[in-house]
Design a protein around this motif. Structure first.
Motif, PDB file in Angstrom:
ATOM      1  N   LEU A 409      33.934  69.493  54.462  1.00 48.92           N
ATOM      2  CA  LEU A 409      34.247  69.689  55.635  1.00 48.92           C
ATOM      3  C   LEU A 409      33.902  70.903  56.108  1.00 48.92           C
ATOM      4  CD1 LEU A 409      37.842  68.544  55.765  1.00 48.92           C
ATOM      5  CD2 LEU A 409      35.938  67.187  56.913  1.00 48.92           C
ATOM      6  N   PRO A 410      33.438  71.043  57.418  1.00 58.44           N
ATOM      7  CA  PRO A 410      33.299  70.165  58.339  1.00 58.44           C
ATOM      8  C   PRO A 410      32.181  69.327  58.338  1.00 58.44           C
ATOM      9  CG  PRO A 410      32.709  72.169  59.313  1.00 58.44           C
ATOM     10  CD  PRO A 410      33.030  72.490  57.890  1.00 58.44           C
ATOM     11  N   ILE A 411      32.224  68.158  58.952  1.00 58.82           N
ATOM     12  CA  ILE A 411      30.849  67.142  59.076  1.00 58.82           C
ATOM     13  C   ILE A 411      30.549  66.632  60.590  1.00 58.82           C
ATOM     14  CG2 ILE A 411      30.878  66.410  56.684  1.00 58.82           C
ATOM     15  CD1 ILE A 411      31.786  63.864  58.637  1.00 58.82           C
ATOM     16  N   LEU A 412      29.351  66.201  60.511  1.00 60.87           N
ATOM     17  CA  LEU A 412      29.311  65.681  62.119  1.00 60.87           C
ATOM     18  C   LEU A 412      29.311  64.234  62.003  1.00 60.87           C
ATOM     19  CD1 LEU A 412      28.129  65.960  65.076  1.00 60.87           C
ATOM     20  CD2 LEU A 412      25.929  65.922  64.087  1.00 60.87           C
ATOM     21  N   ARG A 413      29.923  63.408  62.802  1.00 58.60           N
ATOM     22  CA  ARG A 413      30.088  62.153  62.920  1.00 58.60           C
ATOM     23  C   ARG A 413      29.377  61.484  64.198  1.00 58.60           C
ATOM     24  NH1 ARG A 413      35.805  59.306  62.566  1.00 58.60           N
ATOM     25  NH2 ARG A 413      35.162  59.361  60.259  1.00 58.60           N
ATOM     26  N   LEU A 414      28.281  60.719  64.067  1.00 54.62           N
ATOM     27  CA  LEU A 414      27.465  60.339  65.149  1.00 54.62           C
ATOM     28  C   LEU A 414      27.919  58.768  65.104  1.00 54.62           C
ATOM     29  CD1 LEU A 414      24.090  62.147  65.111  1.00 54.62           C
ATOM     30  CD2 LEU A 414      26.300  62.757  66.656  1.00 54.62           C
ATOM     31  N   GLU A 415      28.220  58.180  66.171  1.00 53.10           N
ATOM     32  CA  GLU A 415      28.442  56.589  66.605  1.00 53.10           C
ATOM     33  C   GLU A 415      27.535  56.215  67.581  1.00 53.10           C
ATOM     34  OE1 GLU A 415      32.563  56.045  67.535  1.00 53.10           O
ATOM     35  OE2 GLU A 415      33.306  57.871  66.578  1.00 53.10           O
ATOM     36  N   PHE A 416      26.595  55.247  67.019  1.00 49.25           N
ATOM     37  CA  PHE A 416      25.532  54.719  67.555  1.00 49.25           C
ATOM     38  C   PHE A 416      25.849  53.512  68.143  1.00 49.25           C
ATOM     39  CE2 PHE A 416      23.760  57.750  64.805  1.00 49.25           C
ATOM     40  CZ  PHE A 416      22.366  58.253  65.912  1.00 49.25           C
ATOM     41  N   ALA A 417      25.025  53.122  69.266  1.00 50.25           N
ATOM     42  CA  ALA A 417      25.262  51.779  70.099  1.00 50.25           C
ATOM     43  C   ALA A 417      24.359  50.772  69.747  1.00 50.25           C
ATOM     44  CB  ALA A 417      25.205  52.077  71.651  1.00 50.25           C
ATOM     45  N   ASP A 418      24.262  50.652  68.337  1.00 46.26           N
ATOM     46  CA  ASP A 418      23.335  49.499  67.668  1.00 46.26           C
ATOM     47  C   ASP A 418      24.111  48.376  67.507  1.00 46.26           C
ATOM     48  OD1 ASP A 418      24.467  50.981  65.684  1.00 46.26           O
ATOM     49  OD2 ASP A 418      23.000  50.195  64.315  1.00 46.26           O
ATOM     50  N   PRO A 419      23.339  47.318  67.246  1.00 44.63           N
ATOM     51  CA  PRO A 419      24.182  46.006  66.908  1.00 44.63           C
ATOM     52  C   PRO A 419      24.807  46.142  65.910  1.00 44.63           C
ATOM     53  CG  PRO A 419      21.923  45.517  67.477  1.00 44.63           C
ATOM     54  CD  PRO A 419      22.133  47.009  67.354  1.00 44.63           C
ATOM     55  N   ALA A 420      24.659  46.839  64.854  1.00 45.58           N
ATOM     56  CA  ALA A 420      25.843  46.864  63.868  1.00 45.58           C
ATOM     57  C   ALA A 420      26.806  47.980  63.860  1.00 45.58           C
ATOM     58  CB  ALA A 420      24.884  47.456  62.335  1.00 45.58           C
ATOM     59  N   SER A 421      26.914  48.662  65.161  1.00 46.51           N
ATOM     60  CA  SER A 421      27.865  49.845  65.504  1.00 46.51           C
ATOM     61  C   SER A 421      27.648  50.919  64.295  1.00 46.51           C
ATOM     62  CB  SER A 421      29.202  49.116  65.604  1.00 46.51           C
ATOM     63  OG  SER A 421      29.183  48.103  66.510  1.00 46.51           O
ATOM     64  N   THR A 422      26.677  51.458  64.016  1.00 45.55           N
ATOM     65  CA  THR A 422      26.464  52.465  62.785  1.00 45.55           C
ATOM     66  C   THR A 422      27.133  53.633  63.338  1.00 45.55           C
ATOM     67  OG1 THR A 422      24.298  51.121  62.143  1.00 45.55           O
ATOM     68  CG2 THR A 422      24.737  53.523  61.510  1.00 45.55           C
ATOM     69  N   TRP A 423      27.887  54.313  62.089  1.00 44.41           N
ATOM     70  CA  TRP A 423      28.306  55.495  62.274  1.00 44.41           C
ATOM     71  C   TRP A 423      27.388  56.174  61.108  1.00 44.41           C
ATOM     72  CZ3 TRP A 423      34.480  55.649  62.174  1.00 44.41           C
ATOM     73  CH2 TRP A 423      34.856  55.031  63.159  1.00 44.41           C
ATOM     74  N   GLY A 431      22.376  68.836  54.383  1.00 48.11           N
ATOM     75  CA  GLY A 431      21.415  67.837  55.305  1.00 48.11           C
ATOM     76  C   GLY A 431      21.510  66.166  54.772  1.00 48.11           C
ATOM     77  N   ASN A 432      22.331  65.937  53.858  1.00 47.09           N
ATOM     78  CA  ASN A 432      22.757  64.661  53.534  1.00 47.09           C
ATOM     79  C   ASN A 432      23.418  63.985  54.826  1.00 47.09           C
ATOM     80  OD1 ASN A 432      21.495  64.931  50.795  1.00 47.09           O
ATOM     81  ND2 ASN A 432      23.083  65.405  50.002  1.00 47.09           N
ATOM     82  N   PHE A 433      23.421  62.493  54.502  1.00 48.51           N
ATOM     83  CA  PHE A 433      23.819  61.681  55.322  1.00 48.51           C
ATOM     84  C   PHE A 433      24.312  60.523  54.679  1.00 48.51           C
ATOM     85  CE2 PHE A 433      19.635  59.904  55.643  1.00 48.51           C
ATOM     86  CZ  PHE A 433      19.825  58.397  55.611  1.00 48.51           C
ATOM     87  N   SER A 434      25.381  59.854  55.498  1.00 46.99           N
ATOM     88  CA  SER A 434      25.939  58.591  54.655  1.00 46.99           C
ATOM     89  C   SER A 434      25.884  57.654  55.921  1.00 46.99           C
ATOM     90  CB  SER A 434      27.448  58.888  54.032  1.00 46.99           C
ATOM     91  OG  SER A 434      28.187  59.187  54.790  1.00 46.99           O
ATOM     92  N   LYS A 435      26.083  56.510  55.660  1.00 44.92           N
ATOM     93  CA  LYS A 435      25.937  55.366  56.733  1.00 44.92           C
ATOM     94  C   LYS A 435      27.295  54.543  56.625  1.00 44.92           C
ATOM     95  CE  LYS A 435      22.969  51.662  58.207  1.00 44.92           C
ATOM     96  NZ  LYS A 435      23.514  50.425  57.402  1.00 44.92           N
ATOM     97  N   LEU A 436      27.848  54.512  57.726  1.00 41.98           N
ATOM     98  CA  LEU A 436      28.941  53.599  57.837  1.00 41.98           C
ATOM     99  C   LEU A 436      28.876  52.531  58.838  1.00 41.98           C
ATOM    100  CD1 LEU A 436      31.720  53.249  56.023  1.00 41.98           C
ATOM    101  CD2 LEU A 436      32.872  54.745  58.027  1.00 41.98           C
ATOM    102  N   ASP A 437      28.569  51.372  58.587  1.00 38.54           N
ATOM    103  CA  ASP A 437      28.436  50.300  59.884  1.00 38.54           C
ATOM    104  C   ASP A 437      29.840  49.437  59.746  1.00 38.54           C
ATOM    105  OD1 ASP A 437      28.286  48.513  57.707  1.00 38.54           O
ATOM    106  OD2 ASP A 437      25.987  48.182  58.053  1.00 38.54           O
TER     107      ASP A 437
END
Length: 498
Positions: A409-423, A431-437
């Motif tokens: 912590l802290p981390i940045l959460r971005l929520e996208f308006a794609d068909p899979a509702s990806t976070w 600089g790593n990222f993790s995906k949560l659809d």
């Protein structure tokens, strides 16, 4: 018709129970063990604590020379520099393939000898002796798919007080797993039973996942049938002739009925969520395209992004008071960086140019720019900075299934308006990222929450979490144990009539 349906409902529950109650009893017992002792793993922090500070004076081979030694035409997915038996070594990842190159001589490592494996183990635990056992592809403590790219594995038994068994990769020479005596003993009663590992290896290995899936499915049906039968046999109005709500006067049937009504729903949700842990029939898989790592980075890993040499980079870290034990090459927004890790798992970032500076975190706009490239045409619908854990981003103890994953912590959460509702969760420290659809968030509810009760108000208020899970596990065990006794008695009666 109704009587016929009730009869077959009772018969289905009875004969499924005779077959499955032993499995369910084992799951409840092993689940309690796994609350405190998990399947052996080597966490990143454990690995880093066993490494020496990087020997800059021995890093003679540049990234360009090491890349040439791999013999690969394409760019690697990742590059890191670690130590094996005290000597610096490049590790290149190409998909599921790992290639190691000696950073002192420039030689590609094609295989690791027993003597080299013993030296690697001795460097990892330098205060004790060890003796080489053998080379294996897989054993009881190395079933994890995460080890596939490191196989086969050398085994070295160390003479420390914990009786640590070390596994060394034949591909890279690194220590990739440790399993002490206490872990190995308890895991025969824990994860080895819970995940039905007796079916791994041998003739049934190909069917191991299906055995778990369909056994859990049958157990879920059994539990649901039991709840239905229990409710149908309970007198909500009035009493049976003997003055009780249950038709059973005494003995195991009475206890099984009462325990089933009291703990049946918990048993059902645990077994069903165990089924979901296997991602049966790929129901949680995303239909979206896989993330394009090069789009996120803004380029492929190439020497021209890293004009600062490795010895210079290590010296810069040292000047900043940071003692790097492992470094990773990182590109973000088409700029090269070194990510250094020390023996406590802490990290620092160094710009890989001549005027390189050491700093702690990437800026939020830098991470968002990279994430937007990764997601292509999809737009950010919502963004937030998490400074504390929530339902979808939280940390667990190191011994748990996901406890080895560093959740800073802290981390940045971005929520996208794609068909899979990806976070996307973006870690500013690396600089790593993790995906949560949407599918993975559903799995969070149906598996992690229902199976482990990893709800922050409980996790943050132990031993309430422990008391509840042990009590409910005991209830599930008693349901199963009484079912085993009832089933055994019925089978004996059937056999005695023939």
């Amino acid at each position: 018709m109704l009587l016929w349906l009730k009869r077959y409902l009772y018969l289905s529950h009875r004969w499924l129970g005779i077959v499955l109650c032993l499995f369910m009893a084992m799951w409840f017992v092993s689940g309690v063990v796994m609350m405190y002792i998990g399947y052996p793993k080597l966490t990143p922090q454990e690995k880093l604590s066993g490494l020496p500070d990087m020997a800059a004076e021995r890093c003679h081979i540049s990234l360009a020379q090491a890349l040439a030694a791999t013999g690969q035409a394409k760019s690697p997915d990742s590059v890191r520099l670690t130590s094996v038996a005290g000597a610096p070594r490049y590790i290149f990842a190409y998909g599921k393939k790992q290639i190691a190159v000696d950073a002192e001589t420039g030689n590609r490592i094609d295989r690791v000898t027993p003597a080299q494996a013993l030296a690697s183990a001795g460097s990892f635990l330098p205060t004790v002796n060890g003796h080489y056992l053998d080379s294996i592809n897989e054993d009881a403590w190395t079933h994890s798919k995460a080890l596939d790219e490191y196989r086969p594995l050398h085994r070295v038994q160390m003479d420390d007080e914990q009786g640590t068994l070390l596994y060394i990769s034949n591909t890279t020479g690194e220590v990739v797993r440790d399993a002490n005596h206490n872990e190995r003993i308890w895991n025969w009663l824990g994860a080895w039973i819970h995940w039905l590992y007796p079916f791994r290896g041998g003739a049934l290995d190909h069917y191991a996942a299906d055995i778990i899936i369909y056994t859990a499915l049958a157990g879920s049906i059994l539990s649901l049938l039991g709840i239905a039968v229990g409710l149908m046999r309970w007198r909500f109005k009035g009493y049976y002739k003997h003055g009780a709500k249950t038709p059973y006067r005494n003995g195991w049937m009475r206890w099984h009925h009462l325990l089933g009504l009291g703990f049946g729903v918990i048993a059902f949700t645990w077994i069903l969520s165990g089924l979901f842990s296997m991602n049966p029939w790929k129901i949680f898989d995303s239909t979206a395209a896989k993330p394009n790592l090069q789009a996120y980075m803004g380029g492929e890993i190439s020497p021209h992004y890293f004009s600062l040499s490795v010895p210079e980079a290590l010296a810069r870290f040292q000047e900043a008071g940071f003692h790097a034990r492992e470094i990773e090459w990182r590109i973000l927004n088409s700029q090269g960086y070194y990510i250094g890790f020390d023996g406590l798992g802490r990290s620092r970032i160094l710009t890989a140019q001549a005027d390189g500076r050491v700093f702690e975190k990437f800026a939020w706009p830098e991470l968002q720019n990279a994430a937007e490239r990764l997601m292509g045409q999809s737009k950010v619908a919502r963004q937030s900075v998490l400074s504390e854990y929530d339902f979808y981003y939280y940390s667990r103890a190191a011994h748990t299934m996901t406890g080895h994953i560093d959740k800073r912590l802290p981390i940045l959460r971005l929520e996208f308006a794609d068909p899979a509702s990806t976070w996307l969760h973006l870690d500013p420290y690396t600089g790593n990222f993790s995906k949560l659809d949407a599918g993975r968030r559903l799995s969070r509810w149906l598996f992690a929450f229902l199976h482990s009760w990893d709800w922050l108000p409980l996790l943050n208020n132990r031993p309430i979490w422990d008391i509840l899970l042990i009590a409910f596990s005991a209830g599930g065990l008693l349901i199963s144990a009484s079912g085993i006794v009832i089933g055994w008695q019925r089978v004996q009666r059937k056999l005695s009539t023939h």
